[in-house]
Design a protein around this motif. Structure first.
Motif, PDB file in Angstrom:
ATOM      1  N   ASP A  39      22.118  17.354  21.155  1.00  0.00           N
ATOM      2  CA  ASP A  39      22.724  16.056  20.850  1.00  0.00           C
ATOM      3  C   ASP A  39      21.752  14.946  21.223  1.00  0.00           C
ATOM      4  O   ASP A  39      21.815  14.383  22.304  1.00  0.00           O
ATOM      5  CB  ASP A  39      24.039  15.873  21.642  1.00  0.00           C
ATOM      6  N   ASP A  40      20.847  14.645  20.299  1.00  0.00           N
ATOM      7  CA  ASP A  40      19.797  13.687  20.617  1.00  0.00           C
ATOM      8  C   ASP A  40      20.325  12.280  20.845  1.00  0.00           C
ATOM      9  O   ASP A  40      19.667  11.459  21.456  1.00  0.00           O
ATOM     10  CB  ASP A  40      18.754  13.662  19.483  1.00  0.00           C
ATOM     11  N   ALA A  41      21.540  12.009  20.353  1.00  0.00           N
ATOM     12  CA  ALA A  41      22.079  10.660  20.488  1.00  0.00           C
ATOM     13  C   ALA A  41      22.727  10.436  21.860  1.00  0.00           C
ATOM     14  O   ALA A  41      23.060   9.315  22.213  1.00  0.00           O
ATOM     15  CB  ALA A  41      23.096  10.396  19.384  1.00  0.00           C
ATOM     16  N   ASP A  42      22.916  11.504  22.622  1.00  0.00           N
ATOM     17  CA  ASP A  42      23.592  11.365  23.914  1.00  0.00           C
ATOM     18  C   ASP A  42      22.742  10.564  24.896  1.00  0.00           C
ATOM     19  O   ASP A  42      21.532  10.751  24.989  1.00  0.00           O
ATOM     20  CB  ASP A  42      23.885  12.743  24.528  1.00  0.00           C
ATOM     21  N   LYS A  43      23.425   9.684  25.613  1.00  0.00           N
ATOM     22  CA  LYS A  43      22.740   8.903  26.640  1.00  0.00           C
ATOM     23  C   LYS A  43      23.573   8.954  27.915  1.00  0.00           C
ATOM     24  O   LYS A  43      24.804   8.852  27.879  1.00  0.00           O
ATOM     25  CB  LYS A  43      22.558   7.454  26.178  1.00  0.00           C
ATOM     26  N   TYR A  44      22.877   9.087  29.035  1.00  0.00           N
ATOM     27  CA  TYR A  44      23.547   9.225  30.327  1.00  0.00           C
ATOM     28  C   TYR A  44      23.330   7.972  31.176  1.00  0.00           C
ATOM     29  O   TYR A  44      22.191   7.609  31.451  1.00  0.00           O
ATOM     30  CB  TYR A  44      23.032  10.477  31.047  1.00  0.00           C
ATOM     31  N   SER A  45      24.433   7.340  31.552  1.00  0.00           N
ATOM     32  CA  SER A  45      24.365   6.182  32.447  1.00  0.00           C
ATOM     33  C   SER A  45      24.670   6.683  33.861  1.00  0.00           C
ATOM     34  O   SER A  45      25.756   7.213  34.112  1.00  0.00           O
ATOM     35  CB  SER A  45      25.385   5.121  32.044  1.00  0.00           C
ATOM     36  N   ILE A  46      23.705   6.542  34.751  1.00  0.00           N
ATOM     37  CA  ILE A  46      23.863   7.035  36.123  1.00  0.00           C
ATOM     38  C   ILE A  46      24.214   5.857  37.024  1.00  0.00           C
ATOM     39  O   ILE A  46      23.425   4.931  37.188  1.00  0.00           O
ATOM     40  CB  ILE A  46      22.575   7.739  36.594  1.00  0.00           C
ATOM     41  N   LEU A  47      25.427   5.884  37.568  1.00  0.00           N
ATOM     42  CA  LEU A  47      25.894   4.773  38.409  1.00  0.00           C
ATOM     43  C   LEU A  47      25.586   5.064  39.874  1.00  0.00           C
ATOM     44  O   LEU A  47      25.967   6.103  40.410  1.00  0.00           O
ATOM     45  CB  LEU A  47      27.406   4.569  38.253  1.00  0.00           C
ATOM     46  N   LEU A  48      24.872   4.130  40.507  1.00  0.00           N
ATOM     47  CA  LEU A  48      24.543   4.258  41.929  1.00  0.00           C
ATOM     48  C   LEU A  48      25.126   3.078  42.700  1.00  0.00           C
ATOM     49  O   LEU A  48      24.486   2.039  42.824  1.00  0.00           O
ATOM     50  CB  LEU A  48      23.024   4.259  42.124  1.00  0.00           C
ATOM     51  N   PRO A  49      26.339   3.213  43.221  1.00  0.00           N
ATOM     52  CA  PRO A  49      26.861   2.147  44.087  1.00  0.00           C
ATOM     53  C   PRO A  49      26.100   2.190  45.415  1.00  0.00           C
ATOM     54  O   PRO A  49      25.902   3.265  45.985  1.00  0.00           O
ATOM     55  CB  PRO A  49      28.330   2.533  44.306  1.00  0.00           C
ATOM     56  N   THR A  50      25.631   1.023  45.889  1.00  0.00           N
ATOM     57  CA  THR A  50      24.867   1.009  47.142  1.00  0.00           C
ATOM     58  C   THR A  50      25.415  -0.001  48.140  1.00  0.00           C
ATOM     59  O   THR A  50      25.890  -1.072  47.764  1.00  0.00           O
ATOM     60  CB  THR A  50      23.377   0.666  46.894  1.00  0.00           C
ATOM     61  N   TYR A  51      25.333   0.375  49.390  1.00  0.00           N
ATOM     62  CA  TYR A  51      25.587  -0.553  50.494  1.00  0.00           C
ATOM     63  C   TYR A  51      24.706  -0.098  51.653  1.00  0.00           C
ATOM     64  O   TYR A  51      24.890   0.990  52.194  1.00  0.00           O
ATOM     65  CB  TYR A  51      27.064  -0.561  50.900  1.00  0.00           C
ATOM     66  N   ASN A  52      23.724  -0.919  51.997  1.00  0.00           N
ATOM     67  CA  ASN A  52      22.755  -0.583  53.051  1.00  0.00           C
ATOM     68  C   ASN A  52      22.047   0.755  52.789  1.00  0.00           C
ATOM     69  O   ASN A  52      22.133   1.679  53.595  1.00  0.00           O
ATOM     70  CB  ASN A  52      23.435  -0.564  54.437  1.00  0.00           C
ATOM     71  N   GLU A  53      21.345   0.840  51.678  1.00  0.00           N
ATOM     72  CA  GLU A  53      20.632   2.075  51.317  1.00  0.00           C
ATOM     73  C   GLU A  53      19.153   1.804  51.027  1.00  0.00           C
ATOM     74  O   GLU A  53      18.543   2.482  50.211  1.00  0.00           O
ATOM     75  CB  GLU A  53      21.284   2.727  50.089  1.00  0.00           C
TER      76      GLU A  53
ATOM     77  N   TYR B 239      16.155  13.983  28.790  1.00  0.00           N
ATOM     78  CA  TYR B 239      17.396  13.275  28.453  1.00  0.00           C
ATOM     79  C   TYR B 239      17.184  11.764  28.411  1.00  0.00           C
ATOM     80  O   TYR B 239      16.364  11.225  29.144  1.00  0.00           O
ATOM     81  CB  TYR B 239      18.497  13.599  29.476  1.00  0.00           C
ATOM     82  N   ASP B 240      17.970  11.109  27.572  1.00  0.00           N
ATOM     83  CA  ASP B 240      17.966   9.653  27.513  1.00  0.00           C
ATOM     84  C   ASP B 240      18.917   9.147  28.599  1.00  0.00           C
ATOM     85  O   ASP B 240      20.047   9.627  28.701  1.00  0.00           O
ATOM     86  CB  ASP B 240      18.445   9.200  26.118  1.00  0.00           C
ATOM     87  N   TYR B 241      18.466   8.191  29.406  1.00  0.00           N
ATOM     88  CA  TYR B 241      19.304   7.782  30.540  1.00  0.00           C
ATOM     89  C   TYR B 241      18.971   6.362  30.988  1.00  0.00           C
ATOM     90  O   TYR B 241      17.944   5.789  30.618  1.00  0.00           O
ATOM     91  CB  TYR B 241      19.103   8.745  31.720  1.00  0.00           C
ATOM     92  N   GLU B 242      19.863   5.823  31.799  1.00  0.00           N
ATOM     93  CA  GLU B 242      19.637   4.554  32.502  1.00  0.00           C
ATOM     94  C   GLU B 242      20.257   4.696  33.884  1.00  0.00           C
ATOM     95  O   GLU B 242      21.192   5.472  34.072  1.00  0.00           O
ATOM     96  CB  GLU B 242      20.283   3.387  31.732  1.00  0.00           C
ATOM     97  N   ILE B 243      19.695   3.978  34.849  1.00  0.00           N
ATOM     98  CA  ILE B 243      20.230   4.000  36.221  1.00  0.00           C
ATOM     99  C   ILE B 243      20.780   2.609  36.507  1.00  0.00           C
ATOM    100  O   ILE B 243      20.053   1.615  36.419  1.00  0.00           O
ATOM    101  CB  ILE B 243      19.133   4.349  37.243  1.00  0.00           C
TER     102      ILE B 243
ATOM    103  N   LEU C 251      30.618   0.737  34.646  1.00  0.00           N
ATOM    104  CA  LEU C 251      31.092   1.149  33.313  1.00  0.00           C
ATOM    105  C   LEU C 251      30.937   0.030  32.302  1.00  0.00           C
ATOM    106  O   LEU C 251      30.493   0.230  31.175  1.00  0.00           O
ATOM    107  CB  LEU C 251      32.579   1.531  33.400  1.00  0.00           C
ATOM    108  N   LYS C 252      31.334  -1.168  32.730  1.00  0.00           N
ATOM    109  CA  LYS C 252      31.279  -2.354  31.850  1.00  0.00           C
ATOM    110  C   LYS C 252      29.864  -2.606  31.344  1.00  0.00           C
ATOM    111  O   LYS C 252      29.655  -3.074  30.244  1.00  0.00           O
ATOM    112  CB  LYS C 252      31.753  -3.594  32.614  1.00  0.00           C
ATOM    113  N   HIS C 253      28.879  -2.295  32.192  1.00  0.00           N
ATOM    114  CA  HIS C 253      27.490  -2.599  31.856  1.00  0.00           C
ATOM    115  C   HIS C 253      26.719  -1.397  31.309  1.00  0.00           C
ATOM    116  O   HIS C 253      25.532  -1.500  31.028  1.00  0.00           O
ATOM    117  CB  HIS C 253      26.766  -3.140  33.102  1.00  0.00           C
ATOM    118  N   SER C 254      27.407  -0.256  31.168  1.00  0.00           N
ATOM    119  CA  SER C 254      26.696   0.960  30.757  1.00  0.00           C
ATOM    120  C   SER C 254      26.581   1.046  29.235  1.00  0.00           C
ATOM    121  O   SER C 254      27.470   0.613  28.516  1.00  0.00           O
ATOM    122  CB  SER C 254      27.432   2.194  31.277  1.00  0.00           C
ATOM    123  N   THR C 255      25.470   1.620  28.767  1.00  0.00           N
ATOM    124  CA  THR C 255      25.297   1.800  27.318  1.00  0.00           C
ATOM    125  C   THR C 255      25.328   3.284  26.943  1.00  0.00           C
ATOM    126  O   THR C 255      25.190   3.632  25.776  1.00  0.00           O
ATOM    127  CB  THR C 255      23.964   1.184  26.839  1.00  0.00           C
ATOM    128  N   GLY C 256      25.489   4.173  27.927  1.00  0.00           N
ATOM    129  CA  GLY C 256      25.544   5.609  27.650  1.00  0.00           C
ATOM    130  C   GLY C 256      26.925   6.044  27.207  1.00  0.00           C
ATOM    131  O   GLY C 256      27.917   5.359  27.472  1.00  0.00           O
TER     132      GLY C 256
END
Length: 242
Positions: A4-18, A38-42, A88-93
């Motif tokens: 599935d070449d069109a699949d894109k993965y949005s990886i969400l990293l919530p951070t606090y003091n990291e 894979y196509d992705y964004e962090i 989620l609101k800002h993800s394009t995957g």
């Protein structure tokens, strides 16, 4: 490479003091995602960390580029559930992967989670510490006992059909995650558990990949006595309402 070449993965990293962990976790994610093709964004969602996490994230964005690293900081500490919604609101995957930024979740498991999702078309793929080769490193006996006990109690009361409910290393179809977050009422530690319980309730399929969980390398753990009290309270609430 995925069929599935069109699949894109949005990886969400919530951070606090990291600030110490972030460069390592981002480097590892980039390494394993690039190797797998894979196509992705962090998406880094920092809740106004006083330790300079956001400044570190800005440097990482310069290194890896704005297409790969998206910074979506917030004004103050607002909790996990809302961090996922914000991401989620800002993800394009079309797939969303959530994980901790404190190195307790190793990015080497991401390609395995994606492969399982692709082969079985699961709605949710969850990393599990309680099956197969899964496990926990760096916890003392008390912490392991609490975790096992919480999991056992949850299995007993809710019968969710998944072995690890309090883990937060998961891959979701985007529309599934949107529906789940909208249906959840819990906050904090219990939020992850409710996500899986609601997934079963709404008829979503859940697959599991054994993972090894390593306790935080840098910084403070966020599980204390009050967390345990809230966990039990929330568990009984879910038992009564699901």
């Amino acid at each position: 490479m995925s069929s599935d070449d069109a699949d894109k993965y949005s990886i969400l990293l919530p951070t606090y003091n990291e600030k110490d962990n972030l460069p390592i976790i981002v480097w590892l994610i980039v390494k394993f995602m690039d190797e797998s093709g894979y196509d992705y964004e962090i998406i880094i969602i920092d809740d106004a960390s006083p330790d300079g996490t956001l400044q570190v994230a800005e440097k990482l964005q310069k290194i890896y580029g704005k297409e790969k690293i998206l910074l979506r900081p917030r004004e103050k500490k607002l909790g996990l559930g809302t961090a996922y919604l914000h991401g989620l609101k800002h993800s394009t995957g079309n797939f969303i992967l959530i994980m901790d930024a404190d190195l307790s979740h190793h990015p080497k498991f991401i390609p395995q989670m994606i492969a399982l999702r692709e082969s079985c078309d699961f709605d949710v793929v969850s990393g599990t510490r309680y099956k197969g080769s899964g496990g926990v490193y760096g916890w003392d006996f008390k912490r392991k006992l609490i975790s096992r006990g919480a999991n056992f109690l949850t299995q007993l009361l809710l019968r969710p059909g998944a072995s690890d409910l309090t883990g937060s290393f998961r891959l979701y179809k985007k529309d599934v995650l949107e529906k789940l977050v909208a249906s959840c009422v819990s906050k904090g530690y219990v939020f992850q558990m409710e996500m899986i319980v609601r997934a079963r309730q709404l008829g979503y399929s859940v697959g599991e990949v054994p993972i090894t969980f390593v306790d935080r390398v840098y910084g403070e753990s966020k599980l204390g006595g009050s967390e345990i009290f809230h966990f039990v309270k929330a568990l009984l609430y879910l038992f009564a309402t699901t």
